[in-house]
Structures are given as C-alpha cells and as structure tokens.
Design an enzyme around this catalytic site. Structure first.
Site, PDB file in Angstrom:
ATOM      1  N   THR A 693       8.105  -0.781 -11.938  1.00 26.58           N
ATOM      2  CA  THR A 693       9.246  -1.386 -12.633  1.00 26.58           C
ATOM      3  C   THR A 693       9.515  -2.791 -12.124  1.00 26.58           C
ATOM      4  O   THR A 693       9.727  -3.703 -12.913  1.00 26.58           O
ATOM      5  CB  THR A 693      10.501  -0.508 -12.442  1.00 26.58           C
ATOM      6  N   GLY A 694       9.519  -3.017 -10.841  1.00 27.87           N
ATOM      7  CA  GLY A 694       9.829  -4.349 -10.360  1.00 27.87           C
ATOM      8  C   GLY A 694      10.188  -4.358  -8.893  1.00 27.87           C
ATOM      9  O   GLY A 694      10.151  -3.343  -8.201  1.00 27.87           O
ATOM     10  N   GLY A 696      12.877  -6.007  -5.947  1.00 26.35           N
ATOM     11  CA  GLY A 696      14.146  -6.669  -5.680  1.00 26.35           C
ATOM     12  C   GLY A 696      14.179  -7.210  -4.273  1.00 26.35           C
ATOM     13  O   GLY A 696      13.178  -7.244  -3.577  1.00 26.35           O
ATOM     14  N   VAL A 697      15.334  -7.641  -3.870  1.00 27.32           N
ATOM     15  CA  VAL A 697      15.474  -8.204  -2.531  1.00 27.32           C
ATOM     16  C   VAL A 697      15.221  -7.129  -1.490  1.00 27.32           C
ATOM     17  O   VAL A 697      14.580  -7.382  -0.473  1.00 27.32           O
ATOM     18  CB  VAL A 697      16.886  -8.801  -2.362  1.00 27.32           C
ATOM     19  N   PHE A 698      15.715  -5.923  -1.757  1.00 28.62           N
ATOM     20  CA  PHE A 698      15.651  -4.863  -0.746  1.00 28.62           C
ATOM     21  C   PHE A 698      14.473  -3.907  -0.945  1.00 28.62           C
ATOM     22  O   PHE A 698      14.170  -3.145  -0.052  1.00 28.62           O
ATOM     23  CB  PHE A 698      16.943  -4.024  -0.789  1.00 28.62           C
ATOM     24  N   SER A 699      13.868  -3.953  -2.112  1.00 26.03           N
ATOM     25  CA  SER A 699      12.941  -2.861  -2.420  1.00 26.03           C
ATOM     26  C   SER A 699      12.068  -3.210  -3.611  1.00 26.03           C
ATOM     27  O   SER A 699      12.257  -4.233  -4.254  1.00 26.03           O
ATOM     28  CB  SER A 699      13.756  -1.613  -2.767  1.00 26.03           C
ATOM     29  N   VAL A 701      10.494  -0.929  -7.139  1.00 26.53           N
ATOM     30  CA  VAL A 701      10.827   0.284  -7.878  1.00 26.53           C
ATOM     31  C   VAL A 701       9.624   0.712  -8.701  1.00 26.53           C
ATOM     32  O   VAL A 701       8.982  -0.116  -9.366  1.00 26.53           O
ATOM     33  CB  VAL A 701      12.039   0.050  -8.802  1.00 26.53           C
ATOM     34  N   LYS A 717      12.938   4.237  -5.773  1.00 24.19           N
ATOM     35  CA  LYS A 717      13.201   2.931  -5.161  1.00 24.19           C
ATOM     36  C   LYS A 717      12.694   3.008  -3.730  1.00 24.19           C
ATOM     37  O   LYS A 717      13.168   3.821  -2.936  1.00 24.19           O
ATOM     38  CB  LYS A 717      14.716   2.637  -5.198  1.00 24.19           C
ATOM     39  N   ASP A 815      27.676  -7.184  -6.463  1.00 24.85           N
ATOM     40  CA  ASP A 815      26.487  -7.841  -7.051  1.00 24.85           C
ATOM     41  C   ASP A 815      26.316  -7.411  -8.511  1.00 24.85           C
ATOM     42  O   ASP A 815      25.209  -7.074  -8.939  1.00 24.85           O
ATOM     43  CB  ASP A 815      25.230  -7.506  -6.243  1.00 24.85           C
TER      44      ASP A 815
END
EC number: 2.7.11.1
Length: 1007
Positions: A693-694, A696-699, A701, A717, A815
C-alpha cells in the site's frame, strides 16, 4: 360675643382680599427659594405690613377703618374668642350675612377683577405686586396657623409667638367666613371664570416656565413661614364634602379641643377657597409629599402611621357606606400640576388635573433637591415625640382634612410617587389597611409588584404618563372591594370599552369640561383594566408555553420517524432545545448509514455530475494554470502510491521474489529501518502478503489475507525498526486499543485494530482493510474540482464523529489530513487512521511542527497551549479541500501559514498572540505581524510589518467557484461556508465545539 361678631365682620373683607392675593401669587408661582425657615416670624410681620399697604388699592369702606382700629386688640381677645367661637357661628343671623354680602360684593368683585387683569398683564413674571387673591390666601394661611401649631413647633420650637399670631388670624378667618359664605360662592364663580380665561392665555407660558415658577413659589411660601404653610395645607385638605367632614368630625370630636370646632366653618369656605387657588393644593400636596417621599421619613413615621391606620379604618368603613371613594392618607400626596383644575366643586370627582402628563413630571423632578433638604429637617424635628394626646389630635385633624384630598386624587391621571412609598411602608407596618385589600395585592403580577421598590419610585416620565391607570391602581383598592362585587357586570364592560377607546379621554389637556361621573365608576374602570391586563398577560404566557411544548413534541416525533434504522430515546431530537450528545450522535450515525445504503454505486456518478456543473472555459483555464504550479502530491514523491509495482518501488528492489535474491533473507530491514516487503511472504504464519500500500514516516503498509480467518483481507502496518519508531508504534497501539474499546459498535469512524504481533523485530499492527485514502480519492476523482456536496456532507459527519470519540478518550490525533483518512470500496464510509502522532490531551508538548503544515492550527505555530481545537482546525482545512479539490492554506512556512490564515479571518487577537511562546518569530513588540517573504528578484528574505490585516479571501466564492449550482446544493454550500467560518476561528476559544458542529445545519439538514 357681640364685639367678637362685629370685629370678625369688619375683618372679613381684608382677610378675603389677603387670601385672594396670596392665591394669585402662589398660582403664578413666584417665590424665592433661598430664604431659610427660621425667619418665619419676621415674615409674619411683613405680611401684615403688606396687608395694610395694599389696602390702598382696595375698597376703603367704613368696615375697613373700623377693622383697622380693632386689629390692635386681636391679641388680647383671641383666648376669649376660642371659647365663645362655637356659639358665635350658631348665633349669626342670616339677615346680617345677606346685608354684608350686598354691601361689599359689587365693589369687591370689580376691584379684584381689575387687579387680576393688571397682574396678568404686567406682573405675571415678577410677582412683586400682591393682588387680591394673594391677600385672601395670606389671611387664609394665617387663619390656619393654630391647627398647624404642632408642626410649627416641630420645625422651630417657637410655639408661644406662633400661637398668639395664629389664634388671632384664625379668629379673623372663622368669623369672617361665617358671614361671607354667599359672597365667597359668587366670588369663586367669578374667579373661576377669570382663571379659565387666564389659563387659556397662560397655557403656553405655564408649560415652558413651570419649573422656574414652581420653585419660586416654593421659596416664597417657605419664607412666609413654614409653620403657616403646613398649617394652611393641613386645614385646606379637610373640607371636600360637608357630609363627609361632619361625619368624620363626629367620630373624632372626642379627641379635639373646642377650638377644633372652628374647622367646620372654615372648611365650608375653604372648600370654595380651594376652587379659587389651585396652586394652594400644589403647595399643600408638595409639603405633604415631603413627608411621605423620603424613605428616611417613612421609617421615622411608621409608628405614627400604625396608630393612625386604626382610626383611618373606622373612618373608611363609614365613608364606604356613603360610596365615596376614600384612599389612604398617603395617597393624597399628589404634586404639582395634578391639583390645578380650577373649577372643581367639592361634590364632584374630578377626572383629571394636569395640563399634560409631562409638565407634571418635570415639576416633580425640579422640586426634588429642595424637598430632600426640607425632608431631612423635618425628620429630625421633635414633632415625632409630642405627647400622645397632642399627636392624636393633630392626626385626627390631618385625617379629616385628607379625606377630600383622597377623593380629589382618585382621578386616573394622578399617581404620586409617595403613594407607592407609603403603601410599601404601611405593608411593612402590617397595619389593618393591608387587610382591606388582600385580593388586590395577590392578583398583582411580579412585574407590577416589583414596581413598588424604592428604585422604581422615580419612574421615567414617559412611563408615568403612558400608563396613568396603572399609577393609581392600588390607591382605590379599599373602597372598591365592596363596590366591585355589586356593580361589576355591565359597568365593567362599559368602562373597559371606554378605556380602550381613549386612555387620555378625561384629561383637561384638551380643555374639556369635567364630566359629572361617579368616582366609584372611575375606580371600577381603573381596576378592571388592570385586572384585565394581568389576566391577558397570564393567558398569553400560558398559550406561549403550550405552543413551545407542542412544537418540541412534534419535532421529537418527527426526528424519531426520520431515523427508523436507529433506536432513539423518546424525547431525542437534534432539533429539540437541548438534545443530548447521544441523540445527536445517533442521528448522525443513522444519516451516515443511510448515505451508505443509497450511494453504494453512485460516488463516481456524483463526482461526474459535479464536473458537469463546471463551465468548459473554467475547466480549461484552471487546468492550464495548474500545470504551472508544481503538485506536491505527484506520484513521484507520493508515499501513499496505490500500487506496489510502481517504478520507484521496483527500482528499490521491493517486490522481487526471494528465490531471485537469497541474500535478502537475513537483510529484513533497510538503512532507514523500514521493513523490506516481499510479496507472497507470510507474516506471523497467517497473513499472506499480496500487495503493497505505501510507506509513511513511521512504517510501511502491506495488504494481506488472513489464512486463519477464511482469507479475510487485512492491512498490516509494519513499524520501522528503531527505538523511537518502536516507541511511537507502541503508543499508537495503546491509543487504538483505547479507541476500539470505547467504540465496540464501530460507530465513530476510527480505524479498527484487529491485533498486533512482532515480525523480524518489527512491530506489526493488523487493521481492517480499506481501499484508498482521501488524497487518492481526490486525485482520482476530483482533481481541482473536489467531491460532490453530498459526499462532503457525509464525510464531515463521519469526521466529527471520529473527533467525538477522540475527545471522549482524551486523545489528540494531531495529524488529520486527507492522507490519514481512509475510505471503503464504495467511498461511502471513511475511517480516521494513523495515530502515530496522537497524544494524550494533557501531554501536549509545545512544538511548532506538530501536524502537517497545511493543516496546522495557528495556536501550534505561535507556541500557545492547544487542545482538541487543533484537530477541529485540521478537519476544517480537510473539508474545504474535499469540496474544492484545493488546499486551503498552502503555506510554504509557518509564517506564511499565519499570513494565509489571517488573510481569511483578519488579524489574530492580541490576547492570543501574547500567550504564544514563539510569538517573537512572527510578531513585533507592538504585536504587529512580521510577514517574512522571499524577494523574487534578490531571492533574499524581506520582512513586511503589517499592523492591520484585513480579511481578503472570500471563502464562499472559492467554494462555489464557477459552478452553476441548483438551489438545494447552493443552500448546502452556503451552510458549509458558515460551518467552515466557525471551524476556522483563529482563537481556539471561539472555535466551534464538536457538539455544536454536529448540530450545525450543514450536518443536520439533508439535501
């Protein structure tokens, strides 16, 4: 005895003249105010001087010369005359009276007429020449002295000198008046004629000049000796109706000395004298007003009143039988022009007195400073401590003289303030009077009852003149109670209609004649109107209450019917006065489900419909413009790219099979701590990864199928493997568990966490599957156009529900943006996700970079403490973006963000700026905004100080854009604009709350 008779006969013309002159002076109201009361004795002498001086202008008959001679012996004889006076009045033969009348009448009237004319023409303003009327009044006042003796002593204590002169004057007046009954009658008629002429010519002057004249007359009266004033006033009030007087005298006669018998005779002539000098009444009532107006005096006199009220009660019952309207003594303290009606006869109940309501009020006001002064003197006076016998005597006299006054005051036009005061004071004393009218008091509405308070004593003139009926309501309640029961029926109807026709119908201001109408009728008329007013008011309020109750019953039923899918409490309705938060949430949740059912396959169609509303030219123009502006969310740097096989990911080596590169088996984590995702791998022995899926800053997915649950789709995630990220991941896990536990039925649109596990030292969180975030939806369906208003309304409802749950759990998301809002396949249901930045509301560390910049609230930027309002701000920015497809505040820096926000809402409040930790980065010492921009030519930063920032951005124009909206949609857009205005308040204290947002028309009203 014979000597006394002849002397009194001779003294009579002079006394009449003195009276007439004094009354004219008082009528013209020219008296100087600053002469002190203790000079009264000097002025008495002066008065006699004046009397002799002005005899030149009068008839110099034989009697006068004789009288002048006899005058010297008055002092010696007055004691003897007191005793024989009673027999004197009986012994007067009618023949003598007739003879005397015939002698002096013609000459008298001629000269007085000439004098009055001269006075009118020449001395109206000066009042220096004392006329016949003035002389009459003067004698009249000196004649009244003996009875006012007690008051005189109270004022100065000079009783002995007073008594000698007062008795002398009194003897003159008594005998005088016996013999001149007829003459005074004819003279009063003549004078009445004159005065009505005079009144016509004088009308304008009186209204304009009355303040001056009244204060002047006050002064002269005062200087003539306060004792005389009070005494003459006291006596003059006694005599309205002979019958009344006689009866009350019989009652009280026991408590009086023989001298009091003179009162009967005086009363007859004085009732006529009052017709001659209306302003006497004014001065009298003013003096009386002094006693009852001051609260201090009221307290001082409460004892007197208590004892008086008993006698009053007996007298009242007597007069009730006669059906004469009698009010409590305090009611007679009318002031100023109220008593001006010149042509009144004792038997009548005059309906009106004032030239107009307004002058009356003026006179009240203009008098007040002096009254206060006099009042204070009076309250200190020793008269309160007189012996009981003497007090009883003066009281009974006072009461007797007040009865006619009561009748005089019963007109609907007059309601003195003292009346209110003394009534209040009497109720404190619990005197029997209160027991006369319990129903009257009880029926009074709270508002009216309040109007008795001391503060309301000085009601505005407008109010006083506007409602004359209300003013003297309580005044006639005593005698009215019995009469009302008898004559209620037809008369009430008649009087009501009368009042409705013209409330000022009976006022002399129109120059009309006094109608002879029974005063009991008057009273009834007044009372019934009041009663009707109160009843009407009560009825009106009852109807209003019923209407409100019905309205809300109906609304509650309506809301229950309109939400069949959701059970709701019987009284629940978002439109009721104060719907509970639960009811609001139920309704919104029901709306969301309804939207979901109705729009399973219509999302794309609705977006296309919105596209069709745009004009072709605008579409072309906007697309050309957009090419120039770089898109920060282009696919190349979009970390939420939809498909794992994008060029970037392939280049990074993600998605290659393990077999192709066995060296990757031990290398699970890249340099930045992200898990290297491999399609087809199984996580935690149950989740088969099939898509990416993509990141992010933390992880990052991945999409997977849960082998343990019949291949149910999930999103996994995988948190980055470093200490900070692990810590953040655990925090998110904690918040998600808390939110899910608080929302077991999944009504509040926060992402559902199924479970968590560790894989290769990475924390993995398993979520419900959702297809896209709103950023992707906007790109795919609504680029630069936005979504349909229906979708935006539904999304806003769901976002507010998510905020509600966050607040219940004391969590700040911190956020919120389209990227962190996921939607299902049909794009009807959204879920708020990514709680990696979330915090407990109490742990709100001040940092200027919390929340993604475009959605960052101004309080974060200036370093002020923050709370749930930051999420509300982010939702507002997101909703604007969803409807328009454009970012609301695309600021390049925090400073630029503040500038854009203030362009929409105006300058930030100074109060808010001062609380900011980082205010100095954006505002100078005077709290002027320092706009930091990069110069386009030099590419250097330049600071522009902006003391005022006017809102220039038009939200509505941006929302509507170039759409040709149908009416129902236009209405919703206007509502959305209003909602955004309230959400985007710079001051978080003024920002709309979540409950208020859920009740907003944009949320509540369907399209």
């Amino acid at each position: 005895m014979a000597a006394a008779e002849t002397q009194s006969l001779r003294e009579q013309p002079e006394m009449e003249d003195a009276n007439s002159e004094k009354s004219i002076n008082e009528e013209n109201g020219e008296v100087s105010e600053d002469q002190s009361q203790n000079k009264h004795s000097r002025h008495k002498k002066k008065k006699h001087k004046h009397r002799s001086k002005h005899k030149k202008h009068k008839h110099s008959s034989e009697e006068d010369k004789d009288k002048k001679h006899k005058h010297k012996h008055k002092h010696k004889k007055h004691k003897r005359k007191e005793i024989i006076d009673a027999s004197d009045k009986e012994g007067m033969s009618p023949a003598k009276r007739t003879k005397l009348d015939d002698l002096a009448l013609l000459e008298d009237l001629e000269k007085q007429r000439a004098l009055i004319k001269a006075e009118l023409d020449n001395e109206l303003m000066e009042g220096k020449v004392q006329s016949g009327m003035g002389l009459i009044l003067q004698g009249y006042e000196s004649g009244s002295e003996e009875e006012g003796e007690i008051h005189e002593k109270a004022r100065n204590g000079n009783r002995s000198s007073t008594r000698s002169s007062s008795t002398k004057g009194k003897l003159e007046l008594v005998d005088n008046k016996i013999t001149t009954k007829k003459r005074s009658k004819s003279r009063s008629k003549e004078r009445t004629r004159h005065r009505s002429d005079k009144k016509k010519s004088k009308g304008g002057i009186e209204i304009v000049k009355e303040k001056t004249t009244r204060s002047k007359s006050k002064e002269r009266k005062k200087s003539k000796s306060p004792s005389k004033r009070s005494k003459s006033q006291d006596q003059a009030r006694k005599s309205k109706s002979p019958t009344l007087r006689r009866r009350s005298q019989e009652k009280i006669g026991k408590a009086r000395s023989p001298t009091d018998d003179k009162v009967k005779i005086e009363d007859k002539s004085k009732s006529k004298d009052r017709k001659k000098s209306p302003i006497i009444n004014e001065s009298r009532s003013r003096d009386r007003g002094k006693k009852s107006r001051s609260p201090v005096d009221l307290r001082g006199k409460s004892k007197d009143r208590r004892s008086r009220s008993k006698e009053r009660k007996s007298k009242r019952s007597e007069t009730d039988k006669e059906k004469k309207p009698i009010k409590s003594p305090s009611k007679d303290a009318s002031s100023g022009k109220e008593n001006r009606s010149p042509s009144r006869r004792p038997g009548r109940s005059p309906k009106r007195r004032s030239l107009s309501p307004k002058p009356r009020d003026k006179s009240r006001r203009s008098r007040s400073p002096l009254l206060n002064d006099r009042r204070s003197k009076q309250s200190k006076s020793p008269s309160r401590t007189l012996s009981p016998g003497r007090r009883a005597k003066s009281r009974s006299l006072e009461r007797k003289r007040r009865e006619p006054e009561r009748r005089r005051l019963s007109s609907p036009r007059t309601r003195p303030r003292d009346d209110i005061l003394s009534r209040r004071e009497r109720s404190k004393d619990a005197s029997p009077i209160n027991r006369w009218s319990p129903t009257r008091r009880r029926s009074r509405s709270p508002i009216r009852r309040r109007s008795r308070s001391p503060l309301r004593r000085s009601r505005s003139p407008r109010r006083r003149s506007r409602s004359p009926r209300r003013r003297d309501r309580g005044r006639r309640s005593r005698s009215r109670l019995r009469r009302r029961s008898r004559s209620r029926g037809g008369r009430r109807r008649r009087s009501r209609s009368k009042v409705k026709e013209d409330k000022f119908k009976g006022s002399l201001s129109e120059g009309m004649k006094v109608e002879q109408e029974s005063s009991s009728d008057d009273n009834l008329e007044d009372f019934d109107v009041e009663e009707e007013d109160e009843e009407a008011l009560i009825e009106q309020r009852r109807i209003q209450r019923q209407a409100i109750v019905q309205k809300y019953k109906y609304l509650a039923e309506d809301s229950n019917m309109s939400v069949p899918s959701e059970p709701s409490s019987p009284q629940s309705s978002t439109r009721t006065r104060s719907p509970s938060p639960d009811d609001i949430l139920e309704r919104v949740a029901a709306d969301v489900k309804e939207y979901e059912r109705e729009n399973v396959d219509t999302f794309e169609a609705s977006v296309k419909a919105k596209h069709n509303l745009m004009t072709v030219e605008q579409n072309n123009g906007s697309s050309q413009k957009k090419l120039l502006a770089p898109d920060m969310f282009t696919e190349s740097d979009d970390m939420f790219a939809a498909y794992f096989d994008s060029a970037r990911l392939r280049a990074a080596g993600i998605g290659k099979d393990f077999k192709e590169n066995p060296n990757l088996r031990d290398n699970w984590t890249d340099a930045e701590g992200y898990y290297r995702v491999n399609i087809g791998e199984v996580l935690d022995k149950r989740y088969n990864v099939y898509g990416y899926t993509g990141q992010g800053v933390f992880s990052n997915v991945v999409r997977a199928r849960d082998n343990a649950r019949a291949n149910q789709e999930v999103a996994v995630k995988i948190i980055r493997n470093n200490e900070l990220m692990q810590k953040t991941g655990l925090k998110e896990l904690e918040f998600l568990k808390k939110l899910n536990d608080a929302d077991p039925d999944d009504k509040f649109h926060c992402l559902r966490l199924f479970r968590h596990f560790y894989h290769k030292q990475h924390l993995c969180l398993v979520f419900e599957p959702l297809s896209m975030n709103l950023r992707e939806v906007l790109k795919k369906y609504g680029k630069d156009v936005g979504l349909h208003i229906k979708a935006v309304r539904s999304y806003s409802q769901q976002l507010f529900l998510a905020l509600k749950l966050l607040k219940r759990c004391n969590i700040l998301h911190a956020d919120i943006k389209p990227d962190n809002i996921l939607v299902n396949e049909s794009k009807t249901i959204l879920k708020l996700c990514d709680f990696g930045s979330a915090s407990h509301v109490a742990d709100n560390d001040i940092t200027p970079y919390l929340v993604s910049r475009f959605y960052r609230a101004p309080e974060i930027i200036i370093g002020k403490s923050y709370d749930y309002g930051i999420d509300m701000w982010s939702v507002g920015c997101t909703l604007y973006e969803l409807y328009t497809g454009k970012i609301l505040f695309p600021g390049k820096t925090n400073n630029h963000m503040l500038k854009l926000a203030m362009d929409l809402k105006g300058k930030m409040p100074n109060k808010m700026i001062r609380k900011g930790v980082f205010k100095d980065q954006h505002f100078d010492q005077n709290l002027n905004f320092m706009y930091i921009e990069v110069d386009k030519v030099t590419e250097r930063e330049k600071v522009t100080v902006m003391s005022t920032i006017n809102p220039t951005k038009d939200l509505l124009a941006d929302l509507i854009g170039c759409q040709r909206l149908p009416e129902d949609q236009r209405k919703k857009v206007h509502q959305l604009k209003d909602l955004l205005d309230q959400i985007l308040m710079l001051d978080p204290a003024k920002r709309i709350s979540i409950n208020q947002a859920l009740q907003h028309a944009f949320i509540q009203e369907k399209i």
